[in-house]
Design a protein around this motif. Structure first.
Motif, PDB file in Angstrom:
ATOM      1  N   ARG A 195      -5.182  -4.641   7.823  1.00 56.58           N
ATOM      2  CA  ARG A 195      -5.210  -3.571   8.164  1.00 56.58           C
ATOM      3  C   ARG A 195      -3.620  -2.565   7.591  1.00 56.58           C
ATOM      4  O   ARG A 195      -2.812  -3.217   7.663  1.00 56.58           O
ATOM      5  CB  ARG A 195      -5.445  -2.560   8.997  1.00 56.58           C
ATOM      6  CG  ARG A 195      -4.974  -3.114   9.738  1.00 56.58           C
ATOM      7  CD  ARG A 195      -4.944  -2.722  11.413  1.00 56.58           C
ATOM      8  NE  ARG A 195      -6.414  -2.758  11.733  1.00 56.58           N
ATOM      9  CZ  ARG A 195      -7.463  -2.690  12.236  1.00 56.58           C
ATOM     10  NH1 ARG A 195      -7.383  -1.033  13.161  1.00 56.58           N
ATOM     11  NH2 ARG A 195      -8.165  -2.024  13.131  1.00 56.58           N
ATOM     12  N   GLY A 196      -3.159  -1.206   7.240  1.00 55.23           N
ATOM     13  CA  GLY A 196      -1.855  -1.482   6.255  1.00 55.23           C
ATOM     14  C   GLY A 196      -1.962   0.511   6.475  1.00 55.23           C
ATOM     15  O   GLY A 196      -2.864   0.704   6.219  1.00 55.23           O
ATOM     16  N   LYS A 197      -0.477   0.311   5.892  1.00 61.62           N
ATOM     17  CA  LYS A 197      -0.730   1.821   5.365  1.00 61.62           C
ATOM     18  C   LYS A 197       0.459   1.668   4.045  1.00 61.62           C
ATOM     19  O   LYS A 197       1.218   0.930   4.015  1.00 61.62           O
ATOM     20  CB  LYS A 197       0.706   2.760   5.912  1.00 61.62           C
ATOM     21  CG  LYS A 197      -0.323   3.182   7.284  1.00 61.62           C
ATOM     22  CD  LYS A 197       0.187   4.355   8.611  1.00 61.62           C
ATOM     23  CE  LYS A 197      -0.100   4.311   9.387  1.00 61.62           C
ATOM     24  NZ  LYS A 197      -1.288   5.237   9.901  1.00 61.62           N
ATOM     25  N   SER A 198       0.072   2.687   3.387  1.00 62.59           N
ATOM     26  CA  SER A 198       0.392   2.497   2.325  1.00 62.59           C
ATOM     27  C   SER A 198       1.169   3.832   1.136  1.00 62.59           C
ATOM     28  O   SER A 198       0.631   5.258   1.440  1.00 62.59           O
ATOM     29  CB  SER A 198       0.141   1.450   0.606  1.00 62.59           C
ATOM     30  OG  SER A 198      -1.321   2.381   0.852  1.00 62.59           O
ATOM     31  N   VAL A 199       1.697   4.066   0.018  1.00 68.98           N
ATOM     32  CA  VAL A 199       2.501   5.265  -0.577  1.00 68.98           C
ATOM     33  C   VAL A 199       2.248   4.429  -1.469  1.00 68.98           C
ATOM     34  O   VAL A 199       2.288   4.409  -2.215  1.00 68.98           O
ATOM     35  CB  VAL A 199       2.959   5.488   0.099  1.00 68.98           C
ATOM     36  CG1 VAL A 199       3.917   7.097  -1.081  1.00 68.98           C
ATOM     37  CG2 VAL A 199       4.328   5.951   1.283  1.00 68.98           C
ATOM     38  N   VAL A 200       1.594   5.646  -2.854  1.00 70.19           N
ATOM     39  CA  VAL A 200       1.066   5.620  -4.139  1.00 70.19           C
ATOM     40  C   VAL A 200       1.086   7.891  -4.645  1.00 70.19           C
ATOM     41  O   VAL A 200       1.208   8.164  -3.703  1.00 70.19           O
ATOM     42  CB  VAL A 200      -0.370   5.628  -4.372  1.00 70.19           C
ATOM     43  CG1 VAL A 200      -0.823   3.570  -4.271  1.00 70.19           C
ATOM     44  CG2 VAL A 200      -1.067   6.643  -4.094  1.00 70.19           C
ATOM     45  N   ARG A 245       1.667  12.906  -4.671  1.00 67.67           N
ATOM     46  CA  ARG A 245       1.706  11.788  -3.840  1.00 67.67           C
ATOM     47  C   ARG A 245       0.762  11.603  -2.619  1.00 67.67           C
ATOM     48  O   ARG A 245       0.035  12.608  -2.039  1.00 67.67           O
ATOM     49  CB  ARG A 245       3.034  11.663  -2.770  1.00 67.67           C
ATOM     50  CG  ARG A 245       3.432  10.617  -2.079  1.00 67.67           C
ATOM     51  CD  ARG A 245       4.579  11.368  -1.075  1.00 67.67           C
ATOM     52  NE  ARG A 245       4.833  10.324   0.531  1.00 67.67           N
ATOM     53  CZ  ARG A 245       5.807   9.857   0.258  1.00 67.67           C
ATOM     54  NH1 ARG A 245       6.673   9.665  -0.378  1.00 67.67           N
ATOM     55  NH2 ARG A 245       5.619   8.956   1.786  1.00 67.67           N
ATOM     56  N   LEU A 246      -0.090   9.794  -2.385  1.00 67.37           N
ATOM     57  CA  LEU A 246      -1.565   9.768  -1.683  1.00 67.37           C
ATOM     58  C   LEU A 246      -0.701   8.923  -0.356  1.00 67.37           C
ATOM     59  O   LEU A 246      -0.233   7.296  -0.702  1.00 67.37           O
ATOM     60  CB  LEU A 246      -1.768   9.066  -1.950  1.00 67.37           C
ATOM     61  CG  LEU A 246      -2.322   9.565  -3.870  1.00 67.37           C
ATOM     62  CD1 LEU A 246      -3.931   8.955  -3.883  1.00 67.37           C
ATOM     63  CD2 LEU A 246      -3.600  11.704  -2.769  1.00 67.37           C
ATOM     64  N   ASP A 247      -0.563   9.196   0.827  1.00 68.68           N
ATOM     65  CA  ASP A 247      -0.080   8.582   1.480  1.00 68.68           C
ATOM     66  C   ASP A 247      -1.430   8.302   2.307  1.00 68.68           C
ATOM     67  O   ASP A 247      -2.248   8.840   3.222  1.00 68.68           O
ATOM     68  CB  ASP A 247       0.049   9.391   3.222  1.00 68.68           C
ATOM     69  CG  ASP A 247       2.265   9.755   2.536  1.00 68.68           C
ATOM     70  OD1 ASP A 247       2.559   8.981   2.740  1.00 68.68           O
ATOM     71  OD2 ASP A 247       1.671  10.910   2.219  1.00 68.68           O
ATOM     72  N   GLU A 248      -2.279   6.578   2.259  1.00 67.23           N
ATOM     73  CA  GLU A 248      -2.670   5.459   2.787  1.00 67.23           C
ATOM     74  C   GLU A 248      -2.746   5.029   3.928  1.00 67.23           C
ATOM     75  O   GLU A 248      -1.657   5.044   3.955  1.00 67.23           O
ATOM     76  CB  GLU A 248      -3.209   5.304   1.685  1.00 67.23           C
ATOM     77  CG  GLU A 248      -3.151   5.281   0.278  1.00 67.23           C
ATOM     78  CD  GLU A 248      -3.329   4.685  -0.536  1.00 67.23           C
ATOM     79  OE1 GLU A 248      -3.605   4.747  -1.569  1.00 67.23           O
ATOM     80  OE2 GLU A 248      -2.064   3.434  -1.264  1.00 67.23           O
ATOM     81  N   THR A 249      -3.961   5.516   4.544  1.00 68.99           N
ATOM     82  CA  THR A 249      -4.320   4.102   5.980  1.00 68.99           C
ATOM     83  C   THR A 249      -6.165   3.479   4.976  1.00 68.99           C
ATOM     84  O   THR A 249      -6.427   4.267   4.990  1.00 68.99           O
ATOM     85  CB  THR A 249      -4.441   4.665   7.050  1.00 68.99           C
ATOM     86  OG1 THR A 249      -3.417   6.006   7.765  1.00 68.99           O
ATOM     87  CG2 THR A 249      -4.496   4.021   8.141  1.00 68.99           C
ATOM     88  N   TRP A 250      -5.640   2.301   5.304  1.00 70.76           N
ATOM     89  CA  TRP A 250      -6.590   1.216   4.762  1.00 70.76           C
ATOM     90  C   TRP A 250      -6.522   0.318   5.866  1.00 70.76           C
ATOM     91  O   TRP A 250      -5.617   0.139   6.761  1.00 70.76           O
ATOM     92  CB  TRP A 250      -6.143   1.293   3.619  1.00 70.76           C
ATOM     93  CG  TRP A 250      -4.873   0.340   3.052  1.00 70.76           C
ATOM     94  CD1 TRP A 250      -4.065   0.955   2.495  1.00 70.76           C
ATOM     95  CD2 TRP A 250      -4.452  -1.125   3.214  1.00 70.76           C
ATOM     96  NE1 TRP A 250      -2.951  -0.262   2.905  1.00 70.76           N
ATOM     97  CE2 TRP A 250      -3.577  -1.208   3.456  1.00 70.76           C
ATOM     98  CE3 TRP A 250      -5.331  -2.249   3.413  1.00 70.76           C
ATOM     99  CZ2 TRP A 250      -2.544  -2.829   3.479  1.00 70.76           C
ATOM    100  CZ3 TRP A 250      -4.908  -3.494   3.967  1.00 70.76           C
ATOM    101  CH2 TRP A 250      -3.433  -4.128   3.653  1.00 70.76           C
TER     102      TRP A 250
END
Length: 124
Positions: free
Chosen positions: A114-119, A101-106
């Motif tokens: 901008r935001g946060k997402s999960v893949v 799992r990747l917890d992303e801040t972009w």
């Protein structure tokens, strides 16, 4: 440190705002000697690329060689012909079932957003 991402395919767990990556987007990751890159496509995205580095469980898609230069290691082309560029920092974790799992801040640099997402790695 979680296992290598090389050869893994990951997908967002939720849709982002319209025109962004979503649950139909697939990321194909590659990793060699602390360098990491991915190609992605699907949903509103025709083609996208990520390029960066990995230190332990932190992925930084703003490589040291580009920091402070205005470099944009995240780029994508959408079906409507528009392009976007920006940067992303992700934390790698391993799920109880062994998937990644990747917890992303972009943040986009070429436009607002901008935001946060999960893949997460697709089921094996």
């Amino acid at each position: 440190m979680a296992r290598s991402l090389d050869g893994l395919v990951l997908a967002p767990v939720a849709d982002q705002s319209p025109g962004q990556v979503g649950t139909r987007t697939r990321f194909a990751y590659h990793e060699r000697d602390g360098r990491i890159w991915a190609e992605y496509t699907g949903g509103d995205v025709v083609r996208g690329h990520l390029v960066g580095t990995r230190e332990a469980d932190l992925l930084d898609f703003i490589p040291r060689s580009l920091k402070g230069t205005g470099g944009t290691p995240t780029v994508q082309l959408k079906h409507d012909g528009t392009t976007s560029s920006g940067h992303c920092v992700s934390t790698v974790t391993e799920l109880p079932d062994g998937r990644v799992r990747l917890d992303e801040t972009w943040q986009w640099e070429s436009q607002e957003g901008r935001g946060k997402s999960v893949v997460e790695e697709l089921s094996r």
